[in-house]
Design an enzyme around this catalytic site. Structure first.
Site, PDB file in Angstrom:
ATOM      1  N   MET A  28       0.854  -1.180   0.000  1.00  0.00           N
ATOM      2  CA  MET A  28       0.000   0.000   0.000  1.00  0.00           C
ATOM      3  C   MET A  28       0.898   1.240   0.000  1.00  0.00           C
ATOM      4  O   MET A  28       1.627   1.482   0.953  1.00  0.00           O
ATOM      5  CB  MET A  28      -0.891  -0.006   1.236  1.00  0.00           C
ATOM      6  CG  MET A  28      -1.662  -1.311   1.413  1.00  0.00           C
ATOM      7  SD  MET A  28      -2.186  -1.601   3.122  1.00  0.00           S
ATOM      8  CE  MET A  28      -3.468  -0.365   3.284  1.00  0.00           C
ATOM      9  N   ILE A  60       1.195  -4.930   8.318  1.00  0.00           N
ATOM     10  CA  ILE A  60       2.620  -4.675   8.536  1.00  0.00           C
ATOM     11  C   ILE A  60       2.892  -3.188   8.348  1.00  0.00           C
ATOM     12  O   ILE A  60       2.570  -2.621   7.298  1.00  0.00           O
ATOM     13  CB  ILE A  60       3.485  -5.491   7.562  1.00  0.00           C
ATOM     14  CG1 ILE A  60       3.219  -6.989   7.736  1.00  0.00           C
ATOM     15  CG2 ILE A  60       4.973  -5.200   7.775  1.00  0.00           C
ATOM     16  CD1 ILE A  60       3.824  -7.847   6.665  1.00  0.00           C
ATOM     17  N   GLY A  90       1.631   4.351   4.846  1.00  0.00           N
ATOM     18  CA  GLY A  90       2.478   3.432   4.103  1.00  0.00           C
ATOM     19  C   GLY A  90       2.612   2.079   4.765  1.00  0.00           C
ATOM     20  O   GLY A  90       2.974   2.005   5.932  1.00  0.00           O
ATOM     21  N   SER A  91       2.344   0.986   4.048  1.00  0.00           N
ATOM     22  CA  SER A  91       2.279  -0.288   4.726  1.00  0.00           C
ATOM     23  C   SER A  91       2.098  -1.451   3.750  1.00  0.00           C
ATOM     24  O   SER A  91       2.166  -1.283   2.539  1.00  0.00           O
ATOM     25  CB  SER A  91       1.118  -0.270   5.718  1.00  0.00           C
ATOM     26  OG  SER A  91      -0.022   0.300   5.093  1.00  0.00           O
ATOM     27  N   ARG A  92       1.799  -2.620   4.327  1.00  0.00           N
ATOM     28  CA  ARG A  92       1.647  -3.838   3.535  1.00  0.00           C
ATOM     29  C   ARG A  92       0.736  -4.791   4.288  1.00  0.00           C
ATOM     30  O   ARG A  92       0.671  -4.782   5.516  1.00  0.00           O
ATOM     31  CB  ARG A  92       3.044  -4.436   3.331  1.00  0.00           C
ATOM     32  CG  ARG A  92       3.102  -5.871   2.873  1.00  0.00           C
ATOM     33  CD  ARG A  92       4.548  -6.215   2.619  1.00  0.00           C
ATOM     34  NE  ARG A  92       4.794  -7.640   2.714  1.00  0.00           N
ATOM     35  CZ  ARG A  92       5.931  -8.220   2.380  1.00  0.00           C
ATOM     36  NH1 ARG A  92       6.940  -7.491   1.927  1.00  0.00           N
ATOM     37  NH2 ARG A  92       6.087  -9.516   2.489  1.00  0.00           N
TER      38      ARG A  92
END
Length: 227
Positions: free
Chosen positions: A99, A157, A187-189
């Protein structure tokens, strides 16, 4: 389009600071009109970027018990068979969605079912596509026993910019496919771990929409027809 509840306080105080700074500049730095105008434009852009980050668009959710729906907006960056060490402790198929800061950062339940396991792990802040981010970064792990039968693990995450993960589930909760289970700021996953015989419906590099894109189909006795 709504503003997500996780952003309302941040947006309010950011707007307040921006307004105060601009008022001070225009009152006490009137001689430097060019700088004041540049600062006003720059602060407006920053606020608008922050505003779009916390947007909460309406989604027509795609629901079916044996389909795994994308838990987030973003891009598929990993599809591979890996050892999952925290809960399953065996081989699983991993799908990871990155993301970027311009994506909607709501995270949604990929399946319906019962939450069998939940853990929050404080940690580091490697960039979200770094291989170590799955096991070393700040993260949550959720395992849902799906209504189709198989257990599905999904993990929020935090990335290099993110410093806070928010979640709305706990062990024993009944969750519905497509509903919000959390939010990751800046910001991430999201990683999803499924049985090895799960059929993939996405490819590397493909864009996803949370609650709408079918990323995989669980192997069940009465599979639905899809694709």
């Amino acid at each position: 389009m709504k503003i997500h509840k996780e952003g309302r306080r941040i947006l309010f105080f950011t707007l307040l600071v921006v307004l105060v700074l601009n008022i001070l500049l225009f009152n006490f730095n009137a001689a430097n009109d060019t700088f004041n105008k540049i600062f006003a434009v720059a602060s407006a852009i920053v606020f608008l970027l922050l505003l779009q980050f916390f947007r909460s668009p309406f989604r027509n959710l795609l629901l079916h018990e044996d389909l795994i729906i994308a838990p987030a907006d973003g891009k598929v960056v990993v599809i591979e068979d890996v050892e999952e060490p925290e809960y399953f402790k065996d081989k699983r198929k991993q799908i990871s969605i990155f993301m970027s800061p311009i994506n909607v950062h709501i995270t949604r339940n990929p399946v319906s079912g019962i939450v069998k396991y939940f853990r929050y792990h404080p940690g580091n802040y490697f960039v979200a596509w770094h291989p170590k981010s799955s096991t070393k970064n700040e993260r949550t792990t959720v395992v849902v026993e799906s209504t189709a039968g198989p257990e599905v693990l999904f993990r929020q995450i935090a990335g290099a910019m993110a410093r806070r993960i928010v979640w709305y589930v706990k062990e024993g909760d009944e969750v519905s496919q497509g509903e919000e289970f959390g939010f990751i700021k800046f910001g991430s996953r999201v990683d999803i771990f499924v049985p090895l015989d799960t059929e993939m419906k996405v490819e590397l590099g493909q864009k996803t929409k949370g609650g709408q894109t079918v990323i995989a189909q669980l192997k069940t006795p009465n599979a639905s027809f899809f694709g």
